[in-house]
Design a protein around this motif. Sequence first.
Motif, PDB file in Angstrom:
ATOM      1  N   ALA A 153       5.773 -13.293  -3.671  1.00 26.77           N
ATOM      2  CA  ALA A 153       5.214 -13.127  -5.018  1.00 26.77           C
ATOM      3  C   ALA A 153       3.759 -12.679  -4.899  1.00 26.77           C
ATOM      4  N   PRO A 154       3.524 -11.374  -4.639  1.00 25.96           N
ATOM      5  CA  PRO A 154       2.136 -10.905  -4.466  1.00 25.96           C
ATOM      6  C   PRO A 154       1.355 -11.015  -5.770  1.00 25.96           C
ATOM      7  N   PRO A 155       0.219 -11.725  -5.788  1.00 21.89           N
ATOM      8  CA  PRO A 155      -0.587 -11.829  -7.008  1.00 21.89           C
ATOM      9  C   PRO A 155      -1.073 -10.459  -7.461  1.00 21.89           C
ATOM     10  N   ALA A 156      -1.193 -10.278  -8.763  1.00 22.80           N
ATOM     11  CA  ALA A 156      -1.639  -8.998  -9.317  1.00 22.80           C
ATOM     12  C   ALA A 156      -3.024  -8.627  -8.813  1.00 22.80           C
ATOM     13  N   GLU A 157      -3.882  -9.628  -8.616  1.00 25.81           N
ATOM     14  CA  GLU A 157      -5.242  -9.364  -8.134  1.00 25.81           C
ATOM     15  C   GLU A 157      -5.206  -8.774  -6.731  1.00 25.81           C
ATOM     16  N   TRP A 158      -4.323  -9.286  -5.907  1.00 32.88           N
ATOM     17  CA  TRP A 158      -4.200  -8.772  -4.531  1.00 32.88           C
ATOM     18  C   TRP A 158      -3.704  -7.326  -4.557  1.00 32.88           C
ATOM     19  N   VAL A 159      -2.736  -7.064  -5.409  1.00 36.46           N
ATOM     20  CA  VAL A 159      -2.212  -5.701  -5.515  1.00 36.46           C
ATOM     21  C   VAL A 159      -3.316  -4.729  -5.912  1.00 36.46           C
ATOM     22  N   GLU A 160      -4.142  -5.117  -6.848  1.00 36.90           N
ATOM     23  CA  GLU A 160      -5.222  -4.238  -7.283  1.00 36.90           C
ATOM     24  C   GLU A 160      -6.279  -4.067  -6.201  1.00 36.90           C
ATOM     25  N   GLU A 161      -6.527  -5.107  -5.421  1.00 39.47           N
ATOM     26  CA  GLU A 161      -7.449  -4.981  -4.284  1.00 39.47           C
ATOM     27  C   GLU A 161      -6.919  -3.955  -3.285  1.00 39.47           C
ATOM     28  N   LEU A 162      -5.615  -4.001  -3.047  1.00 38.57           N
ATOM     29  CA  LEU A 162      -5.007  -3.044  -2.116  1.00 38.57           C
ATOM     30  C   LEU A 162      -5.014  -1.634  -2.698  1.00 38.57           C
ATOM     31  N   ARG A 163      -4.841  -1.513  -4.000  1.00 41.10           N
ATOM     32  CA  ARG A 163      -4.887  -0.192  -4.620  1.00 41.10           C
ATOM     33  C   ARG A 163      -6.248   0.469  -4.375  1.00 41.10           C
ATOM     34  N   ALA A 164      -7.295  -0.341  -4.382  1.00 46.06           N
ATOM     35  CA  ALA A 164      -8.650   0.188  -4.185  1.00 46.06           C
ATOM     36  C   ALA A 164      -8.870   0.695  -2.764  1.00 46.06           C
ATOM     37  N   THR A 165      -7.989   0.328  -1.822  1.00 48.08           N
ATOM     38  CA  THR A 165      -8.145   0.765  -0.429  1.00 48.08           C
ATOM     39  C   THR A 165      -7.427   2.083  -0.150  1.00 48.08           C
ATOM     40  N   ARG A 195       0.827  -1.205   0.000  1.00 45.94           N
ATOM     41  CA  ARG A 195       0.000   0.000   0.000  1.00 45.94           C
ATOM     42  C   ARG A 195       0.866   1.262   0.000  1.00 45.94           C
ATOM     43  N   ILE A 196       1.980   1.238   0.765  1.00 47.79           N
ATOM     44  CA  ILE A 196       2.899   2.376   0.742  1.00 47.79           C
ATOM     45  C   ILE A 196       3.482   2.552  -0.652  1.00 47.79           C
ATOM     46  N   GLY A 197       3.909   1.449  -1.259  1.00 49.48           N
ATOM     47  CA  GLY A 197       4.463   1.528  -2.600  1.00 49.48           C
ATOM     48  C   GLY A 197       3.473   2.084  -3.606  1.00 49.48           C
ATOM     49  N   LEU A 198       2.233   1.636  -3.536  1.00 51.34           N
ATOM     50  CA  LEU A 198       1.205   2.130  -4.450  1.00 51.34           C
ATOM     51  C   LEU A 198       0.936   3.610  -4.231  1.00 51.34           C
ATOM     52  N   ALA A 199       0.879   4.037  -2.966  1.00 46.37           N
ATOM     53  CA  ALA A 199       0.624   5.450  -2.665  1.00 46.37           C
ATOM     54  C   ALA A 199       1.768   6.335  -3.162  1.00 46.37           C
ATOM     55  N   LEU A 200       2.965   5.754  -3.305  1.00 50.19           N
ATOM     56  CA  LEU A 200       4.123   6.488  -3.807  1.00 50.19           C
ATOM     57  C   LEU A 200       4.294   6.311  -5.309  1.00 50.19           C
ATOM     58  N   ASN A 201       3.248   5.812  -5.963  1.00 48.22           N
ATOM     59  CA  ASN A 201       3.256   5.662  -7.424  1.00 48.22           C
ATOM     60  C   ASN A 201       4.349   4.715  -7.905  1.00 48.22           C
ATOM     61  N   CYS A 202       4.686   3.729  -7.072  1.00 51.69           N
ATOM     62  CA  CYS A 202       5.717   2.759  -7.422  1.00 51.69           C
ATOM     63  C   CYS A 202       5.123   1.582  -8.198  1.00 51.69           C
ATOM     64  N   SER A 203       6.001   0.860  -8.882  1.00 47.48           N
ATOM     65  CA  SER A 203       5.650  -0.440  -9.443  1.00 47.48           C
ATOM     66  C   SER A 203       5.888  -1.491  -8.370  1.00 47.48           C
ATOM     67  N   ILE A 204       4.931  -2.391  -8.206  1.00 47.61           N
ATOM     68  CA  ILE A 204       5.062  -3.453  -7.210  1.00 47.61           C
ATOM     69  C   ILE A 204       5.692  -4.670  -7.882  1.00 47.61           C
ATOM     70  N   LEU A 216      -2.584   6.418   5.406  1.00 45.09           N
ATOM     71  CA  LEU A 216      -2.760   5.010   5.067  1.00 45.09           C
ATOM     72  C   LEU A 216      -3.089   4.155   6.291  1.00 45.09           C
ATOM     73  N   GLY A 217      -2.799   4.689   7.478  1.00 39.23           N
ATOM     74  CA  GLY A 217      -3.081   3.952   8.706  1.00 39.23           C
ATOM     75  C   GLY A 217      -2.116   2.818   8.974  1.00 39.23           C
ATOM     76  N   VAL A 218      -0.908   2.848   8.375  1.00 38.24           N
ATOM     77  CA  VAL A 218       0.028   1.736   8.537  1.00 38.24           C
ATOM     78  C   VAL A 218       1.114   2.034   9.570  1.00 38.24           C
ATOM     79  N   SER A 219       1.168   3.268  10.079  1.00 37.28           N
ATOM     80  CA  SER A 219       2.164   3.632  11.079  1.00 37.28           C
ATOM     81  C   SER A 219       1.706   4.903  11.769  1.00 37.28           C
ATOM     82  N   ASP A 220       2.128   5.085  13.025  1.00 37.99           N
ATOM     83  CA  ASP A 220       1.815   6.349  13.698  1.00 37.99           C
ATOM     84  C   ASP A 220       2.848   7.426  13.368  1.00 37.99           C
ATOM     85  N   VAL A 221       3.917   7.053  12.658  1.00 37.08           N
ATOM     86  CA  VAL A 221       4.977   7.966  12.191  1.00 37.08           C
ATOM     87  C   VAL A 221       5.363   8.995  13.257  1.00 37.08           C
TER      88      VAL A 221
END
Length: 499
Positions: free
Chosen positions: A306-318, A74-83, A204-209
Amino acid sequence: MTAPTLVPFDEVVARFDPMLGLEVHVELNTQTKMFCGCPTAFGAEPNTQVCPVCLGLPGALPVVNRSAVESAIRIGLALNCSIAPWGRFARKNYFYPDMPKNFQTSQYDEPIAVDGYLDVPLDDGTVFRVEIERAHMEEDTGKSLHVGGATGRIHGAEYSLLDYNRAGVPLIEIVTKMIPGTRERAPEVARAYVTALRDLIRSLGVSDVRMDQGSMRCDVNLSLSPVGSGVLGTRSETKNVNSLRSVERAVRYEMTRHAGVLDAGEKVVQETRHFEEQTGTTRAGRIKETSEDYRYFPEPDLVPIAPPAEWVEELRATLPELPWERRRRIQEAWGLTDAELRDLVNAGVLELIEATVAAGAPAGEARSWWVSYLTQQANTRGVEPAGLPITPAQLARVIELVASGALNNKLARQVVDGVLAGEGEPDEVVAARGLAVVSDDSALITAVDEALAAQPDIAEKIRGGKVAAAGAIVGAVMKATKGQADAKRVRELVIERCS
């Protein structure tokens, strides 16, 4: 090498091009560690959250934390990265007391996310794009406590204590590409980038930073080259800078220090450095290793990821609305100026105000409470406003009680104090402390008559048409009722009783 004479900042940017690179480590807020089931709560008694796996005892085998992988994606996607569709962990070998295994399990040449960017808003409204090289997963180290010295550092200490609770906590390291073209704005860009990254990860709710607690730390890489030369200089790396202000100060100081070294005809040493908060300076640490020094090799005890592409897209939607887009929307909805919005963001109350409004409070009143009284309370307690033990929903209830006439502003503060003291919900505090506004006319008439009898000269002025004098009687009634009278109704009764 003797300490260099620092070059004035304006002279540095006139003669040199700064080249920035920032590495930010973020602890994830998973319930358990990266490769074992130990809890990750901050502040536990030393060495109570450890097991054979995170201590690296013989025969203990690690297992990857799925939640940490999800957060990393999710962090990678929010940073416009390729997973990456496939990757693996490696062992980064080095020997230090806070590494119980004598190696760190990290990602080396196969990170989870690559080639992204973050558009960073600067104070004047311009946007500076910072390109992201990679975001990779690893585990945190333990913590050393050096006892007996004057500085808390190992030098001069009598002995050191080691707490391995943090060892194995999931980390994401986000590494920028070299950031060219910053010129005199290099310190500002560095601070703005870390600020934007902190806000993004918090959303993103993944850390209190919490930089003050070490759950977000920044390493500042900096080098100088003569203007227009195109030749990269030797870099230094200021480690574990733990506040936004210090990131800016570290960049500025290193620019002036590097220029001083070069002007003295000496070479900049490639080394790690430590930032000194009290002086705003850096001091030498150790000679900076290269990747070969760490002797990376694939971790044999962990299977590839090896994250499946479907899982990555599900996470992108969040992924949530980006923080700066949300701020722009709020600014338009509330009619805030740029300066007002910036003040709310810098005070750390914008999201709290938004949540209070979402709970039913008017925006103006929510803003007034968070900007004034609650910010004062946070400063007194030495915490961020978000760390106060009161929720936006509880504050919205207090505001609702004021609007209904059940409380006045003075009593509302007492209710808020009660909530902050852990006395329960606002209605419970009102009941327990007996703070409801006295609106019963019979009780108020008695108090008004007593006040008029005690100040007959004031009563006579009111009867003579000097209505402004009623304020003195209202004040006396409010004092007699300990601030619980409805001041507006008291004034009406004073006028009636003197007519």
